[in-house]
Design an enzyme around this catalytic site. Structure first.
Site, short mmCIF file in Angstrom:
data_model
loop_
_atom_site.label_atom_id
_atom_site.label_comp_id
_atom_site.label_asym_id
_atom_site.label_seq_id
_atom_site.Cartn_x
_atom_site.Cartn_y
_atom_site.Cartn_z
N SER A 201 1.49 6.94 -2.03
CA SER A 201 1.05 8.32 -1.74
C SER A 201 1.97 9.02 -0.75
O SER A 201 1.90 10.23 -0.58
CB SER A 201 -0.37 8.31 -1.13
OG SER A 201 -1.22 7.59 -1.95
N ASP B 242 0.70 -7.24 1.71
CA ASP B 242 -0.54 -7.57 1.00
C ASP B 242 -0.46 -8.92 0.31
O ASP B 242 0.42 -9.13 -0.53
CB ASP B 242 -0.82 -6.49 -0.06
CG ASP B 242 -1.31 -5.20 0.57
OD1 ASP B 242 -0.70 -4.15 0.34
OD2 ASP B 242 -2.30 -5.26 1.32
N HIS C 158 -2.16 -8.47 5.30
CA HIS C 158 -3.50 -8.16 4.80
C HIS C 158 -3.92 -9.26 3.84
O HIS C 158 -3.42 -9.32 2.71
CB HIS C 158 -3.43 -6.79 4.12
CG HIS C 158 -4.72 -6.33 3.50
ND1 HIS C 158 -4.80 -5.20 2.75
CD2 HIS C 158 -5.97 -6.85 3.52
CE1 HIS C 158 -6.04 -5.03 2.33
NE2 HIS C 158 -6.76 -6.01 2.78
N ASP D 255 -5.86 2.37 5.20
CA ASP D 255 -5.08 1.79 4.11
C ASP D 255 -5.62 2.27 2.76
O ASP D 255 -6.69 1.87 2.34
CB ASP D 255 -5.18 0.26 4.20
CG ASP D 255 -4.39 -0.45 3.12
OD1 ASP D 255 -4.40 -1.70 3.12
OD2 ASP D 255 -3.77 0.24 2.29
N GLY E 198 -2.10 3.60 -5.58
CA GLY E 198 -2.34 4.75 -6.47
C GLY E 198 -3.78 5.17 -6.64
O GLY E 198 -4.11 5.90 -7.58
C1 DX5 Z 1 -4.16 -1.32 -1.38
C2 DX5 Z 1 -2.90 -1.59 -0.63
C3 DX5 Z 1 -2.04 -0.53 -0.06
C4 DX5 Z 1 -2.17 0.89 -0.43
C5 DX5 Z 1 -1.06 1.41 -1.32
O1 DX5 Z 1 -4.86 -2.55 -1.43
O2 DX5 Z 1 -3.31 -2.31 0.52
O3 DX5 Z 1 -0.75 -0.97 -0.28
O4 DX5 Z 1 -3.32 1.24 -1.06
O5 DX5 Z 1 -0.78 2.71 -0.98
P1 DX5 Z 1 -1.24 3.99 -1.82
O6 DX5 Z 1 -2.73 3.95 -1.82
O7 DX5 Z 1 -0.65 5.17 -1.07
O8 DX5 Z 1 -0.63 3.85 -3.19
ZN ZN Z 2 -3.32 -3.65 2.23
#
Ligand code: DX5
Ligand code: ZN
Length: 223
Positions: free
Chosen positions: A202, A36, A67, A178, A148
């Site tokens: 998650s 990210d 991303h 995602d 989260g």
């Molecule tokens: C959100 C991020 C992801 C993701 C994180 O912008 O691109 O990294 O949401 O994972 P979770 O949602 O499982 O914490």
């Molecule tokens: Zn992402």
């Protein structure tokens, strides 16, 4: 339909031990690294930069799924693409740049896969003039920026529609999901047509003692 892949969202790893995290993910069989890049304007968060990507790319053989949650990605794709190769993908949000078709074309011309990242409230119509020429769609199941968050279930209908468009026009298209992807949300996503699962807090990033191999397999077995 492509084989199911898990894309580990490295921003959710231990920032003091990213090298160790990548080695652990490689041993655990992660299919992709979700990287990210956030500018603090397109999304409220500021995440990892180009130098970090460069060092991570040297550290692991796992392909990257980059991303770009940033405005004006066109300013940075040449430098980012120079770090990547044909196994990697760069995702751009249509709302983040004026000429999305040109940006995606340029990414492909630089020898990197091109993807479109779609926010929860963005209609799949944005793919109408793009879907034939891209490699992946990143269907956000939360609003981008922070780990989260809670899964937005209305995105499932959109994923189905994108898969239908792809079946007609680009059958090899990968659809990544995602945001809050775990054993509870994976079945609905895969049924709708997703085949790349972005794994964050998650699912696999549960602390230094987490068994990534077991948790990645649990994601794949939850279908
Ligand atoms: C959100 C991020 C992801 C993701 C994180 O912008 O691109 O990294 O949401 O994972 P979770 O949602 O499982 O914490
Ligand atoms: Zn992402």
């Amino acid at each position: 339909m492509n084989d199911l892949k898990v894309s580990a969202s490295i921003m959710c790893g231990n920032p003091m031990k990213f090298g160790w995290e990548l080695d652990k993910l490689e041993k655990a069989g992660a299919d992709l690294i979700h990287f990210d890049m956030m500018d603090g304007h397109y999304v409220e968060n500021i995440a990892m930069g180009i130098y970090m990507l460069e060092q991570m790319k040297k550290r692991t053989s796992i392909p990257f799924d980059v991303h770009l949650a940033m405005f004006h990605p066109e300013k940075h794709i040449e430098k980012i693409a120079s770090i990547l190769d044909e196994n990697d993908c760069i995702h751009v949000h249509p709302e983040s740049t004026v000429h999305i078709h040109r940006v995606l074309r340029d990414i492909k011309r630089m020898g990197v896969k091109a993807g479109v990242a779609i926010n929860p409230a963005t209609n799949e119509d944005c793919l109408e003039y793009l879907i034939d020429d891209i490699d992946m769609v990143l269907a956000m199941t939360v609003s981008p920026g922070f780990a989260g968050q809670k899964f937005i279930k209305q995105t499932l209908g959109k994923i189905e529609n994108i898969r239908k468009m792809a079946d007609d026009r680009n059958p090899d298209l990968m659809i990544a999901v995602d945001g809050n992807i775990n054993a509870e949300t994976i079945p609905g996503c895969v049924k709708a047509g997703a085949d790349v699962l972005v794994a964050g807090t998650s699912s696999i990033f549960k602390g230094d003692d987490a068994d990534y191999k077991e948790l990645i397999q649990k994601m794949k077995d939850s279908v």
